[in-house]
Write a protein that holds these residues in place. Structure first.
Motif, PDB file in Angstrom:
ATOM      1  N   ALA A  90       0.831  -1.203   0.000  1.00  0.00           N
ATOM      2  CA  ALA A  90       0.000   0.000   0.000  1.00  0.00           C
ATOM      3  C   ALA A  90       0.866   1.253   0.000  1.00  0.00           C
ATOM      4  CB  ALA A  90      -0.925  -0.002   1.218  1.00  0.00           C
ATOM      5  N   PHE A  91       1.948   1.225   0.763  1.00  0.00           N
ATOM      6  CA  PHE A  91       2.859   2.370   0.820  1.00  0.00           C
ATOM      7  C   PHE A  91       3.500   2.625  -0.543  1.00  0.00           C
ATOM      8  CE2 PHE A  91       6.912   4.452   1.738  1.00  0.00           C
ATOM      9  CZ  PHE A  91       6.525   5.446   2.621  1.00  0.00           C
ATOM     10  N   PHE A  92       3.937   1.544  -1.195  1.00  0.00           N
ATOM     11  CA  PHE A  92       4.572   1.699  -2.502  1.00  0.00           C
ATOM     12  C   PHE A  92       3.571   2.174  -3.554  1.00  0.00           C
ATOM     13  CE2 PHE A  92       7.783  -1.674  -1.066  1.00  0.00           C
ATOM     14  CZ  PHE A  92       8.690  -0.712  -0.657  1.00  0.00           C
ATOM     15  N   TYR A  93       2.302   1.740  -3.432  1.00  0.00           N
ATOM     16  CA  TYR A  93       1.302   2.253  -4.364  1.00  0.00           C
ATOM     17  C   TYR A  93       1.197   3.771  -4.215  1.00  0.00           C
ATOM     18  CZ  TYR A  93      -2.987   3.482  -6.690  1.00  0.00           C
ATOM     19  OH  TYR A  93      -3.889   4.094  -7.518  1.00  0.00           O
ATOM     20  N   ALA A  94       1.019   4.225  -2.980  1.00  0.00           N
ATOM     21  CA  ALA A  94       0.870   5.666  -2.745  1.00  0.00           C
ATOM     22  C   ALA A  94       2.100   6.428  -3.212  1.00  0.00           C
ATOM     23  CB  ALA A  94       0.612   5.923  -1.265  1.00  0.00           C
ATOM     24  N   MET A  95       3.284   5.897  -2.918  1.00  0.00           N
ATOM     25  CA  MET A  95       4.523   6.583  -3.270  1.00  0.00           C
ATOM     26  C   MET A  95       4.665   6.719  -4.784  1.00  0.00           C
ATOM     27  SD  MET A  95       8.397   5.609  -2.041  1.00  0.00           S
ATOM     28  CE  MET A  95       8.435   4.080  -2.996  1.00  0.00           C
ATOM     29  N   ASN A  96       4.372   5.644  -5.525  1.00  0.00           N
ATOM     30  CA  ASN A  96       4.521   5.687  -6.976  1.00  0.00           C
ATOM     31  C   ASN A  96       3.421   6.506  -7.643  1.00  0.00           C
ATOM     32  OD1 ASN A  96       6.849   3.874  -7.985  1.00  0.00           O
ATOM     33  ND2 ASN A  96       5.904   2.656  -6.376  1.00  0.00           N
ATOM     34  N   ALA A  97       2.216   6.450  -7.103  1.00  0.00           N
ATOM     35  CA  ALA A  97       1.149   7.293  -7.638  1.00  0.00           C
ATOM     36  C   ALA A  97       1.481   8.766  -7.416  1.00  0.00           C
ATOM     37  CB  ALA A  97      -0.182   6.933  -6.987  1.00  0.00           C
ATOM     38  N   GLN A  98       2.004   9.085  -6.239  1.00  0.00           N
ATOM     39  CA  GLN A  98       2.384  10.461  -5.955  1.00  0.00           C
ATOM     40  C   GLN A  98       3.544  10.914  -6.831  1.00  0.00           C
ATOM     41  OE1 GLN A  98       0.009  11.731  -4.637  1.00  0.00           O
ATOM     42  NE2 GLN A  98       0.283  12.126  -2.483  1.00  0.00           N
ATOM     43  N   PHE A  99       4.443   9.999  -7.141  1.00  0.00           N
ATOM     44  CA  PHE A  99       5.574  10.349  -8.002  1.00  0.00           C
ATOM     45  C   PHE A  99       5.080  10.812  -9.372  1.00  0.00           C
ATOM     46  CE2 PHE A  99       8.809   9.299 -11.171  1.00  0.00           C
ATOM     47  CZ  PHE A  99       9.927   9.908 -10.637  1.00  0.00           C
ATOM     48  N   VAL A 100       4.146  10.056  -9.954  1.00  0.00           N
ATOM     49  CA  VAL A 100       3.600  10.435 -11.259  1.00  0.00           C
ATOM     50  C   VAL A 100       2.805  11.727 -11.142  1.00  0.00           C
ATOM     51  CG1 VAL A 100       2.006   9.762 -13.103  1.00  0.00           C
ATOM     52  CG2 VAL A 100       3.545   8.074 -12.099  1.00  0.00           C
ATOM     53  N   ALA A 101       1.922  11.790 -10.142  1.00  0.00           N
ATOM     54  CA  ALA A 101       1.079  12.979  -9.984  1.00  0.00           C
ATOM     55  C   ALA A 101       1.923  14.221  -9.702  1.00  0.00           C
ATOM     56  CB  ALA A 101       0.072  12.752  -8.853  1.00  0.00           C
ATOM     57  N   ARG A 102       2.940  14.080  -8.841  1.00  0.00           N
ATOM     58  CA  ARG A 102       3.781  15.230  -8.496  1.00  0.00           C
ATOM     59  C   ARG A 102       4.616  15.683  -9.694  1.00  0.00           C
ATOM     60  NH1 ARG A 102       5.931  13.396  -3.812  1.00  0.00           N
ATOM     61  NH2 ARG A 102       7.756  12.519  -4.835  1.00  0.00           N
ATOM     62  N   SER A 103       5.167  14.718 -10.463  1.00  0.00           N
ATOM     63  CA  SER A 103       5.944  15.081 -11.648  1.00  0.00           C
ATOM     64  C   SER A 103       5.057  15.796 -12.662  1.00  0.00           C
ATOM     65  CB  SER A 103       6.559  13.827 -12.280  1.00  0.00           C
ATOM     66  OG  SER A 103       7.493  13.232 -11.409  1.00  0.00           O
ATOM     67  N   TYR A 104       3.869  15.243 -12.873  1.00  0.00           N
ATOM     68  CA  TYR A 104       2.943  15.863 -13.824  1.00  0.00           C
ATOM     69  C   TYR A 104       2.559  17.262 -13.357  1.00  0.00           C
ATOM     70  CZ  TYR A 104      -0.946  16.287 -17.102  1.00  0.00           C
ATOM     71  OH  TYR A 104      -1.794  16.713 -18.094  1.00  0.00           O
ATOM     72  N   LEU A 105       2.286  17.398 -12.054  1.00  0.00           N
ATOM     73  CA  LEU A 105       1.879  18.690 -11.509  1.00  0.00           C
ATOM     74  C   LEU A 105       3.016  19.706 -11.587  1.00  0.00           C
ATOM     75  CD1 LEU A 105      -0.271  20.374 -10.087  1.00  0.00           C
ATOM     76  CD2 LEU A 105       0.488  19.389  -7.910  1.00  0.00           C
ATOM     77  N   ALA A 106       4.236  19.280 -11.237  1.00  0.00           N
ATOM     78  CA  ALA A 106       5.381  20.191 -11.286  1.00  0.00           C
ATOM     79  C   ALA A 106       5.645  20.671 -12.708  1.00  0.00           C
ATOM     80  CB  ALA A 106       6.624  19.501 -10.720  1.00  0.00           C
TER      81      ALA A 106
END
Length: 430
Positions: free
Chosen positions: A23-39
């Motif tokens: 679950a932690f890795f799901y959140a971390m990788n989803a945030q990585f994509v979302a944060r990169s896209y947002l930045a």
């Protein structure tokens, strides 16, 4: 085959840890994509991706030695949960800012800085508690399964995040990831407490840190393995932060293409981790590491210069399979070689190496800003290949590793894998 590949999951405590990590890795990788896209959406600059990663790297580099020393001194489950709760809270702030329409680039910088402070406390304790649960005999299998879980989430989470961003927007995508951090926290609460050794608190934290550095400096095989692990991490692995640039500017495939690239990379990592879980007990670990490092650099080079998106998908899959094999074996051998009382401190040095990856991202993204992402990543691959071959060809310490690892793996594990308090021996810790 299946029972051998997944044997660590027969331990109930490892199943809870595995579920929490997933679950932690799901959140971390989803945030990585979302944060990169947002930045990238906020700035339209590849350099911004490097700056976001730098905000993670700096606290990790400074705090990691303290995180490892503290992990050797305190109850590990509580430390992990405190760090996970901090990361959850930080990303919840981003969600609230998105929901209110107030998000700015500096908000992302501040949030990832907070996460960079928390990670050095979570990761060494997480690795140490896994070793205590499964023992040395099952260590390669358990670490490969955890790498497999991480890479499975690199398939599911990026693809889901890219799909959700295009379907429902960035704000709900962030909310889903925050909820998964909550699931990870709940799963970790079901893992039994893991207490430090009785003598762990008899010296100061600074003394513990000095002991950790002194041990690594005196142990040439461990020191060399740590340096070897830095080579792809600092030079080539930062390509992952450049995937949004490849998706948007090189192949023009948008957020769905970015999610597909991340998923292909994750699938390759999963394949590599499962191969280690099944065959990681080989006595020729160093030969496998050498082949995987060369394979990673070569296939990633061709990925970087590929003019075709669908060809790049296959190349990034193979490249990440090789990277997963290399990283899993490197970390496993280090875990096998180090004594139990040094585990948290040595793992904190590995966390410092993770902190160098975002610094590498800043370097690669700066080159990408000047010459383009393909040239930046291809150049990093050439340098990775040259340094890796040189180290394997000249290091006498690496030639001792297979023998030393075999000797340590044959050492009997402690009767109780997870050290419990006298009270916890008698009653549930849940």
């Amino acid at each position: 085959m299946a029972s051998s590949t997944f044997r660590s999951l027969s331990l109930p405590q490892f199943r809870w840890l595995f579920a929490s990590n997933s679950a932690f890795f799901y959140a971390m990788n989803a945030q990585f994509v979302a944060r990169s896209y947002l930045a990238y959406d906020l700035t339209e600059s590849p350099l911004a991706l490097g700056l976001v990663n730098l905000a993670v790297a700096l606290p990790m580099l400074v705090i990691s030695p303290f995180g490892g020393a503290i992990a050797d001194r305190v109850e590990k489950r509580r430390l992990i949960m405190a760090g996970q709760a901090t990361i959850l809270s930080a990303d919840a702030v981003v969600f609230l800012l998105l929901f209110a329409g107030l998000i700015q680039f500096w908000h992302l910088m501040a949030v990832v800085f907070v996460s960079g402070i928390a990670f050095p406390f979570v990761m060494p304790a997480r690795q140490a508690i896994a070793v205590e649960i499964v023992g040395r005999a099952n260590l390669a299998n358990a670490m490969a399964l955890q790498m497999g879980s991480m890479n499975a989430m690199r398939i599911v989470a990026p693809a889901a995040a890219g799909f959700f961003i295009s379907l429902i927007g960035i704000t709900p995508t962030y909310l889903i990831a925050v909820c998964m951090y909550g699931v990870a926290l709940l799963g970790m609460s079901r893992v039994q407490r893991s207490y430090p050794r009785a003598q762990a608190g008899t010296t100061t934290v600074l003394d513990n840190i000095r002991e950790g550095f002194a041990y690594v400096w005196s142990d040439r095989p461990v020191r060399t393995l740590l340096i070897l692990g830095l080579v792809p991490m600092l030079l080539a692995l930062p390509f992952q932060s450049m995937l949004v640039v490849f998706a948007e500017d090189v192949w023009d495939v948008g957020s769905r293409g970015l999610g597909t690239l991340q998923a292909a990379a994750g699938l390759g990592g999963l394949v590599g981790a499962l191969l280690v879980a099944r065959f990681g007990d080989t006595r020729e670990k160093m030969l496998v590491m050498f082949v995987s490092l060369v394979g990673f650099a070569v296939t990633l080079f061709f990925f970087a210069v590929s003019p075709w998106f669908f060809a790049a998908l296959g190349l990034v899959l193979v490249a990440d399979a090789f990277a997963s094999i290399f990283q899993t074996l490197n970390n496993t051998i280090i875990q096998v070689l180090i004594p139990d009382e040094m585990r948290g401190r040595v793992m904190s040095l590995i966390m410092m190496s993770f902190g160098l990856t975002p610094l590498g991202t800043l370097f690669v993204s700066a080159i990408a800003e000047w010459a383009g992402a393909p040239i930046a990543v291809a150049s990093a691959c050439v340098l990775t290949l040259a340094i890796g071959i040189l180290m394997f060809a000249t290091s006498s310490a690496l030639r001792q590793v297979n023998r030393l690892a075999a000797e340590r793996e044959s050492t009997p594990a402690a009767p109780e894998a997870v050290r419990l308090s006298p009270v916890a021996d008698r009653v549930s810790t849940h």
